[in-house]
Design a protein around this motif. Structure first.
Motif, PDB file in Angstrom:
ATOM      1  N   GLN A 147       3.233   2.543   0.033  1.00 49.61           N
ATOM      2  CA  GLN A 147       3.853   1.294   0.465  1.00 49.61           C
ATOM      3  C   GLN A 147       3.945   1.188   1.993  1.00 49.61           C
ATOM      4  N   GLN A 148       3.642   2.264   2.698  1.00 42.44           N
ATOM      5  CA  GLN A 148       3.651   2.242   4.159  1.00 42.44           C
ATOM      6  C   GLN A 148       2.237   1.992   4.678  1.00 42.44           C
ATOM      7  N   GLU A 149       2.110   1.157   5.685  1.00 43.29           N
ATOM      8  CA  GLU A 149       0.785   0.885   6.251  1.00 43.29           C
ATOM      9  C   GLU A 149       0.129   2.163   6.758  1.00 43.29           C
ATOM     10  N   HIS A 198      -5.821   1.953  -0.737  1.00 36.59           N
ATOM     11  CA  HIS A 198      -4.811   1.655   0.284  1.00 36.59           C
ATOM     12  C   HIS A 198      -5.386   0.784   1.398  1.00 36.59           C
ATOM     13  N   TYR A 257      -4.173  -3.283   2.091  1.00 36.95           N
ATOM     14  CA  TYR A 257      -3.593  -3.787   3.334  1.00 36.95           C
ATOM     15  C   TYR A 257      -4.543  -4.693   4.104  1.00 36.95           C
ATOM     16  N   SER A 313      -0.274  -8.514   1.870  1.00 32.86           N
ATOM     17  CA  SER A 313      -0.724  -7.208   1.389  1.00 32.86           C
ATOM     18  C   SER A 313      -0.382  -7.019  -0.089  1.00 32.86           C
ATOM     19  N   LYS A 359       1.179  -5.194  -3.125  1.00 35.18           N
ATOM     20  CA  LYS A 359       2.400  -4.396  -3.256  1.00 35.18           C
ATOM     21  C   LYS A 359       2.264  -3.418  -4.420  1.00 35.18           C
ATOM     22  N   ILE A 360       2.696  -2.214  -4.195  1.00 35.39           N
ATOM     23  CA  ILE A 360       2.707  -1.205  -5.253  1.00 35.39           C
ATOM     24  C   ILE A 360       4.086  -1.194  -5.909  1.00 35.39           C
ATOM     25  N   PHE A 361       4.132  -0.925  -7.211  1.00 35.11           N
ATOM     26  CA  PHE A 361       5.435  -0.696  -7.850  1.00 35.11           C
ATOM     27  C   PHE A 361       5.323   0.499  -8.786  1.00 35.11           C
ATOM     28  N   PHE A 408       0.468  -2.713  -9.487  1.00 35.20           N
ATOM     29  CA  PHE A 408       0.278  -3.425  -8.222  1.00 35.20           C
ATOM     30  C   PHE A 408       0.509  -4.916  -8.433  1.00 35.20           C
TER      31      PHE A 408
END
Length: 214
Positions: A45-47, A142, A146, A151, A153-155, A194
């Motif tokens: 979830q982080q760039e 990834h 992005y 972007s 989103k992951i869950f 996602f």
């Protein structure tokens, strides 16, 4: 390899998630898939993917260029050209996270490969080559995620969550569900889900305590 190294697979599966009730003993493989997946997708979830870089620009176009640069390349060739690239740092950190020292020692009788990776190398061993294929897939996902605007989103799904047919898909298909049964609970998240705009790519989960058709 775990069988060849005389691992107690039942005990290993319990150590990953002790409360899962498996419909079949063979389903314990999902515990190991879950373990690997959660570590490979950690910080997705982080760039930055928690990889420090002073040279890579962080914008949609650069993410897509990075995706294209690696997409058609053998990851070993890429790392041979630039072992300390952002992708190289990603592979190194994830390998050390996924492969525990005790696991590696039991597989190979030593920690030579781990020491080589820790020292900044990328070994040409068959085991590491297989890992690189996995790392490349996650890295490309990834980079592509992005490059979208907004972007992707992951869950992730926690163990014990109630099963949702909208956001989740069972990795076991031949389930037996009676009308009066409560909704099944998630035992393991095998693959995260996602969100792409208003679309959902379901998380793959293993449901605990359900019956399957033989």
């Amino acid at each position: 390899m775990m069988k060849a190294a005389s691992w107690d697979l039942d005990a290993a599966a319990i150590s990953i998630e002790p409360d899962v009730v498996y419909a079949k003993r063979a389903h314990k493989k999902y515990a190991f898939e879950s373990h690997t997946c959660q570590r490979m997708f950690g910080a997705f979830q982080q760039e930055s993917f928690e990889i420090e870089s002073d040279t890579i620009a962080v914008n949609k176009e650069s993410f897509f260029h990075q995706f294209l640069a690696l997409k058609e390349m053998d990851p070993s060739d890429m790392l041979g050209q630039n072992p300390d690239s952002t992708f190289g740092k990603f592979c190194r950190s994830k390998h050390l996270l996924v492969v525990h020292p005790k696991m590696e020692a039991s597989f190979f009788g030593n920690l030579d490969q781990r020491n080589f990776v820790t020292g900044g190398g990328h070994p040409r061993t068959p085991f590491y080559q297989v890992f690189l294929k996995l790392a490349k897939s996650v890295w490309l996902l990834h980079r592509l995620a992005y490059s979208f605007d907004p972007s992707v989103k992951i869950f992730q799904v926690k163990s014990g969550s109630e099963f949702s047919e909208v956001y989740m898909e069972s990795v076991v298909k031949n389930l037996v569900m009676d009308d009066g049964d409560e909704k099944p609970r998630v035992g393991l998240m095998v693959m995260p889900g996602f969100l792409i705009g208003g679309n959902v790519i379901q998380s793959k989960v293993y449901l605990s305590g359900v019956k399957v058709v033989e």
